[in-house]
Write a protein that holds these residues in place. Structure first.
Motif, short mmCIF file in Angstrom:
data_model
loop_
_atom_site.label_atom_id
_atom_site.label_comp_id
_atom_site.label_asym_id
_atom_site.label_seq_id
_atom_site.Cartn_x
_atom_site.Cartn_y
_atom_site.Cartn_z
N SER A 245 0.86 -1.18 0.00
CA SER A 245 0.00 0.00 0.00
C SER A 245 0.89 1.22 0.00
O SER A 245 1.87 1.30 0.75
CB SER A 245 -0.88 0.04 1.25
OG SER A 245 -1.71 -1.09 1.30
N VAL A 246 0.56 2.19 -0.83
CA VAL A 246 1.29 3.44 -0.95
C VAL A 246 0.27 4.55 -0.80
O VAL A 246 -0.74 4.55 -1.51
CB VAL A 246 1.99 3.53 -2.32
CG1 VAL A 246 2.79 4.80 -2.44
CG2 VAL A 246 2.85 2.31 -2.58
N PHE A 247 0.51 5.48 0.12
CA PHE A 247 -0.51 6.51 0.33
C PHE A 247 0.08 7.76 0.96
O PHE A 247 1.11 7.74 1.60
CB PHE A 247 -1.66 5.99 1.19
CG PHE A 247 -1.23 5.46 2.54
CD1 PHE A 247 -1.28 6.27 3.66
CD2 PHE A 247 -0.79 4.16 2.68
CE1 PHE A 247 -0.88 5.79 4.90
CE2 PHE A 247 -0.39 3.66 3.91
CZ PHE A 247 -0.44 4.48 5.02
N GLY A 248 -0.64 8.86 0.75
CA GLY A 248 -0.31 10.12 1.38
C GLY A 248 -1.32 10.42 2.48
O GLY A 248 -2.41 9.86 2.51
N SER A 249 -0.92 11.28 3.39
CA SER A 249 -1.77 11.62 4.53
C SER A 249 -1.60 13.10 4.86
O SER A 249 -0.48 13.61 4.89
CB SER A 249 -1.35 10.77 5.73
OG SER A 249 -2.04 11.15 6.89
N THR A 250 -2.72 13.77 5.10
CA THR A 250 -2.68 15.14 5.60
C THR A 250 -2.50 15.07 7.11
O THR A 250 -3.23 14.37 7.79
CB THR A 250 -3.98 15.89 5.25
OG1 THR A 250 -4.15 15.87 3.83
CG2 THR A 250 -3.93 17.32 5.74
N LEU A 251 -1.52 15.77 7.62
CA LEU A 251 -1.18 15.70 9.05
C LEU A 251 -1.99 16.71 9.85
O LEU A 251 -2.11 17.87 9.45
CB LEU A 251 0.31 15.98 9.24
CG LEU A 251 1.25 15.12 8.41
CD1 LEU A 251 2.69 15.58 8.61
CD2 LEU A 251 1.09 13.66 8.76
N LEU A 252 -2.54 16.25 10.96
CA LEU A 252 -3.23 17.18 11.86
C LEU A 252 -2.20 18.12 12.46
O LEU A 252 -1.20 17.67 13.03
CB LEU A 252 -3.95 16.41 12.98
CG LEU A 252 -5.05 15.47 12.51
CD1 LEU A 252 -5.59 14.67 13.69
CD2 LEU A 252 -6.17 16.26 11.85
N ASP A 253 -2.41 19.38 12.30
CA ASP A 253 -1.49 20.41 12.80
C ASP A 253 -0.08 20.23 12.25
O ASP A 253 0.89 20.70 12.83
CB ASP A 253 -1.44 20.41 14.33
CG ASP A 253 -2.79 20.70 14.95
OD1 ASP A 253 -3.52 21.54 14.38
OD2 ASP A 253 -3.11 20.08 15.98
#
Length: 174
Positions: free
Chosen positions: A66-74
């Motif tokens: 699995s390859v994915f991006g994530s928006t980080l909280l703060d």
């Protein structure tokens, strides 16, 4: 004895070159701005509807990627990684290795006959890129080189001004 070793080296040299030259496929994610080399034998299974990543499967050994991006909280990379380690524990995975820094992280675990290795890098604009490779324990040593290459290859796309990601350590992933 030296002649035998020399002959063996000459015989194996083309085979080793062919293995090293196998075609790794580049994967680039425009939404989050990261790139990764996908190992030979992994076929695309699906892409995220929201453009965050993709999943791959290797038919010859049953491994999944699995390859994915994530928006980080703060924009907190380390918290995001530690949360993901917690999710793995909730899924009954025993975490056997973890190293988390402000720019990159690696962690791995085992459950039954399976193991996984996850690598993450901080990206620009408060986001992160991850890959998670899961495979059978019986294939542990055969994936060492694959994991090393993938960990080195996961990086922000060109133009990202995030501090450089530290080199991969030589520690065993599992």
């Amino acid at each position: 004895m030296l002649r035998i070793l020399t002959a063996l080296a000459l015989f194996l040299s083309p085979a080793l070159t062919a293995v090293a030259a196998e075609d790794w496929q580049p994967y680039a994610n425009a939404r989050f701005g990261y790139v990764l080399d996908i190992p030979p034998g992994f076929e695309l299974q699906s892409e995220g509807d929201n453009g965050d990543g993709a999943s791959f499967h290797a038919n010859d050994n049953g491994a999944t990627l699995s390859v994915f991006g994530s928006t980080l909280l703060d924009g907190d990379f380390e918290t995001d990684v530690n949360d993901r380690i917690g999710y793995e524990r909730e899924g009954q995975w025993r975490i056997v290795y973890s190293r988390v820094t402000s720019a990159w992280a690696s962690f791995s675990g085992s459950r039954g006959e399976d193991v996984f290795y996850t690598r993450a890098v901080a990206l620009c604009d408060g986001s992160a890129a991850y890959f998670r490779l899961q495979y059978r324990k019986s294939r542990l040593t055969s994936f060492d080189g694959v994991i090393s290459r993938m960990a080195e290859a996961l990086r922000p796309s060109e133009g990202c001004q995030h501090p450089p990601v530290a080199a991969v350590s030589n520690e065993a992933p599992n």
